[in-house]
Each structure stands twice: as C-alpha cells, then as structure tokens.
Design a protein around this motif. Structure first.
Motif, short mmCIF file in Angstrom:
data_model
loop_
_atom_site.label_atom_id
_atom_site.label_comp_id
_atom_site.label_asym_id
_atom_site.label_seq_id
_atom_site.Cartn_x
_atom_site.Cartn_y
_atom_site.Cartn_z
N GLY B 130 37.29 -17.40 -7.89
CA GLY B 130 36.04 -17.96 -7.38
C GLY B 130 35.28 -16.98 -6.50
O GLY B 130 35.26 -15.78 -6.78
N ASP B 131 34.70 -17.49 -5.41
CA ASP B 131 33.85 -16.67 -4.55
C ASP B 131 34.68 -15.71 -3.70
O ASP B 131 35.60 -16.14 -2.98
CB ASP B 131 33.02 -17.56 -3.62
CG ASP B 131 31.92 -18.26 -4.39
OD1 ASP B 131 31.81 -18.05 -5.62
OD2 ASP B 131 31.15 -19.01 -3.76
N LEU B 132 34.32 -14.44 -3.73
CA LEU B 132 34.96 -13.43 -2.90
C LEU B 132 33.87 -12.79 -2.04
O LEU B 132 33.08 -11.99 -2.53
CB LEU B 132 35.63 -12.36 -3.77
CG LEU B 132 36.65 -12.82 -4.81
CD1 LEU B 132 37.05 -11.66 -5.72
CD2 LEU B 132 37.90 -13.38 -4.11
N PRO B 133 33.80 -13.15 -0.76
CA PRO B 133 32.72 -12.62 0.07
C PRO B 133 33.09 -11.30 0.76
O PRO B 133 34.27 -11.02 0.99
CB PRO B 133 32.55 -13.72 1.13
CG PRO B 133 33.89 -14.34 1.25
CD PRO B 133 34.59 -14.18 -0.07
N ILE B 134 32.07 -10.52 1.07
CA ILE B 134 32.27 -9.31 1.86
C ILE B 134 30.97 -9.01 2.62
O ILE B 134 29.88 -9.28 2.12
CB ILE B 134 32.66 -8.09 0.98
CG1 ILE B 134 32.92 -6.86 1.86
CG2 ILE B 134 31.62 -7.79 -0.09
CD1 ILE B 134 33.55 -5.68 1.13
N GLU B 135 31.13 -8.51 3.84
CA GLU B 135 29.98 -8.10 4.65
C GLU B 135 29.73 -6.61 4.42
O GLU B 135 30.66 -5.81 4.54
CB GLU B 135 30.24 -8.35 6.13
CG GLU B 135 30.24 -9.80 6.55
CD GLU B 135 28.83 -10.38 6.63
OE1 GLU B 135 27.91 -9.67 7.04
OE2 GLU B 135 28.67 -11.57 6.27
N LEU B 136 28.51 -6.26 4.09
CA LEU B 136 28.17 -4.86 3.84
C LEU B 136 27.50 -4.27 5.08
O LEU B 136 26.63 -4.90 5.69
CB LEU B 136 27.19 -4.74 2.68
CG LEU B 136 27.58 -5.39 1.35
CD1 LEU B 136 26.41 -5.33 0.37
CD2 LEU B 136 28.79 -4.68 0.76
N ASP B 137 27.89 -3.05 5.44
CA ASP B 137 27.19 -2.30 6.49
C ASP B 137 26.01 -1.60 5.84
O ASP B 137 26.17 -0.98 4.80
CB ASP B 137 28.09 -1.23 7.11
CG ASP B 137 29.25 -1.86 7.87
OD1 ASP B 137 29.03 -2.90 8.50
OD2 ASP B 137 30.36 -1.30 7.82
N VAL B 138 24.86 -1.66 6.48
CA VAL B 138 23.69 -0.96 5.93
C VAL B 138 23.64 0.44 6.54
O VAL B 138 23.75 0.61 7.75
CB VAL B 138 22.39 -1.72 6.25
CG1 VAL B 138 21.19 -0.98 5.67
CG2 VAL B 138 22.46 -3.14 5.69
N ARG B 139 23.52 1.42 5.64
CA ARG B 139 23.43 2.82 6.08
C ARG B 139 22.12 3.41 5.60
O ARG B 139 21.59 3.00 4.59
CB ARG B 139 24.57 3.66 5.47
CG ARG B 139 25.93 3.18 5.86
CD ARG B 139 26.96 4.07 5.19
NE ARG B 139 28.30 3.53 5.34
CZ ARG B 139 29.36 4.00 4.69
NH1 ARG B 139 29.22 5.03 3.86
NH2 ARG B 139 30.55 3.47 4.87
N ARG B 140 21.64 4.44 6.31
CA ARG B 140 20.41 5.09 5.90
C ARG B 140 20.61 5.89 4.62
O ARG B 140 21.57 6.56 4.40
CB ARG B 140 19.92 6.05 6.99
CG ARG B 140 18.46 6.39 6.79
CD ARG B 140 17.96 7.32 7.83
NE ARG B 140 18.41 8.67 7.54
CZ ARG B 140 17.97 9.75 8.19
NH1 ARG B 140 17.12 9.61 9.14
NH2 ARG B 140 18.41 10.95 7.87
#
Lengths: 162, 140
Positions: B130-140
């Motif tokens: 099912g759902d596998l969440p992850i938080e992404l870091d935003v980079r330049r």
C-alpha cells in the motif's frame, strides 16, 4: 537571440573578445539540465570573477522558454545574471545556434496529463562548449557529468593564454 | 545453561530487530528546488527486505499536480532524454537507487515554490504494502 540582460545578440559572434562558456538547457528538464546547470554554477564560483569570461546558456526549447521563464529559472537556481546570459529566440534562430554547435534537440514524447494538458519532453545533446576570444570552439564535453575542477582549470587556462 | 540464555537473548534480539525493519524501506529522499507551476525531479533509495519482489505502481505528492516514475535514456545518437515507466519492480532483497541521470520521480506543476530547506511529502503506492510515505528534502 534575446538575452536575459535585455539585449539582442548575434550569438556567439557578438561575444568575440571574451572567453565564453556555453551550455544548453530547457527549463522543463528535471534531470540532465539540472545537473549541467549545477555543474556550471560550481565552475562559475571558481572562474566567474574573471571579467574576461562570459557564461551563456541557450535554451533547447524556445517554444516554452521565454525570457520570463529563463529569468524565473535563473532566480530559482541563483544564476548571477550579468556576465551570465540566458538566451532564447524564435525557433529558427535557436535552431541555427544549435546547428552551429552540433547540438540536437527534438521533442521526444508527448503525454496527456490527467488534467487534459499535453506535455512534452526534449531529447537533447548533453554538452558544454568553450569558445576562445575569436569565437572558435576549443573544448566540448558532457555537461551533466562535468569534472568541475578540471573544467574550471581549462577555462582559466584558455582565458590566460589569450 | 548460560549458553542457552545467551542464544535465547540473541535470537529474541534479532527477531525484534527484524520486526522493527520495514519490509520496504524508503530513505535518503530529496528533490530539486523549482518554482510554482514548474516540473522537477525527486530521488530516493528503495530497499526491499522481503523474499518477494514488490512493484511500485504509482507515486503521489501533495506538492505537485501529477507525479510519475521516469527513467533517463541515452539514445543511439548520443542524445539524452526521459521516458515514463508504468511501474517499477523492486526485486526481493534488493535496493534500487533513484538518482540523477537515471531513475527519478517526475513532479509536474508544483503547487507552490519549493526552495532549499523546504520539505515535500511523497507517497509510493506499493502493490503489496500500500502507501509508503517519505519526506523529501528540497535542495538547490
């Protein structure tokens, strides 16, 4: 070609007298062009203080890359506009520049998003070029995998030798 | 007796450790910064700890209007391009790395400008889990 400094250039002829680092990108490109611009920014940090060197980034997608789009792109990426020009123009003018550098850019596939909007991507040459003060191509190599230190040294070498 | 207790403790500890590990682990997630309305790429590591292959059948994010898995290709004439993938198979006991110039998640039309230091939530839809969440870091 129209540039982000507001001027019109016969590119690259109008930049004769400068060593020019030329790259090609399109603003809707999330991968290869991002890497190329990232590398170019690192090269700029090493050589950008030399006023005899100019950076020029030409669009691969003139239909979408207006001057406004290129200025927004520069703002997000922190590209120091001034001696770094981002260039676009009519499709014919941009294609003429591509041809002069042996750069290929063609629509690769078109996709319809769930919203109904049609989007496309561009298959393109992955290359950066170094022009001497006479406008002659003195170096061509892959942009997205560039060895920044070695390339910066090459640019500085050419700038000093002329 | 002592040996038996040590073996029992080790067995219990390794069982608990195994249970604490997710079957499909997502880690090292990041994405390139971009303006609102633009497209950008996201990257992460997917590790399948199970003995069965799994398939990522879709990707979603609140940060973008539409999201797909893409791969970067080199054509016979040397040009580079991207192609969408319908699904991504993660073989049993294997790790897949989504990275620049290779596999990546394509985010279409960002709902807001994302700059360095911002975060963005991505959800991978797994056929088995099912759902596998992850938080992404935003980079330049």
């Amino acid at each position: 070609m129209q540039a982000t400094d507001g001027r019109t250039y016969n590119f690259p002829a109008d930049l004769r007298g400068k060593v020019v680092v030329v790259s090609f990108i399109y603003t809707h490109c999330p991968d290869i062009c991002r890497m190329t611009i990232g590398r170019m920014l690192e090269v700029w940090e090493k050589v950008g203080s030399d006023t005899g060197i100019v950076f020029a980034t030409v669009t691969l997608d003139p239909a979408r890359d207006t001057l406004g789009a290129l200025r927004d792109y520069a703002a997000v990426w922190g590209i120091p506009l001034g001696r770094w020009l981002l260039l676009t123009g009519t499709i014919a003018d941009v294609e003429r520049v591509h041809e002069a550098f042996g750069v290929v850019a063609r629509k690769s596939y078109t996709e319809r998003l769930p919203s109904g909007e049609e989007v496309y991507f561009v298959d393109h040459t992955d290359a950066v070029f170094l022009l001497d003060r006479q406008g002659i191509i003195r170096d061509r190599r892959e942009g997205s995998s560039l060895d920044v230190a070695a390339y910066a040294e090459r640019v500085q070498q050419l700038a000093k030798s002329e | 007796m002592m040996r038996f207790l040590v073996a029992l403790w080790l067995g219990t500890a390794s069982l608990l450790w195994a249970q604490a590990q997710p079957a499909i682990e997502l880690r090292n997630g990041w994405m390139y910064s971009a303006d609102s309305g633009m497209v950008t790429g996201a990257f992460l590591v997917i590790q399948n700890r199970t003995n069965q292959p799994d398939t990522i059948v879709a990707v979603q994010s609140d940060c973008a209007e539409h999201t797909e898995i893409h791969t970067t290709v080199r054509n016979s004439d040397g040009t580079m391009g991207m192609r969408p993938l319908r699904e991504l198979v993660v073989p049993a006991q294997k790790t897949i790395v989504l990275k620049p110039r290779s596999l990546h998640v394509m985010l279409y039309h960002l709902r807001r400008t994302l700059g360095a230091g911002d975060r963005c939530r991505l959800v991978l839809k797994s056929k088995r889990y099912g759902d596998l969440p992850i938080e992404l870091d935003v980079r330049r």
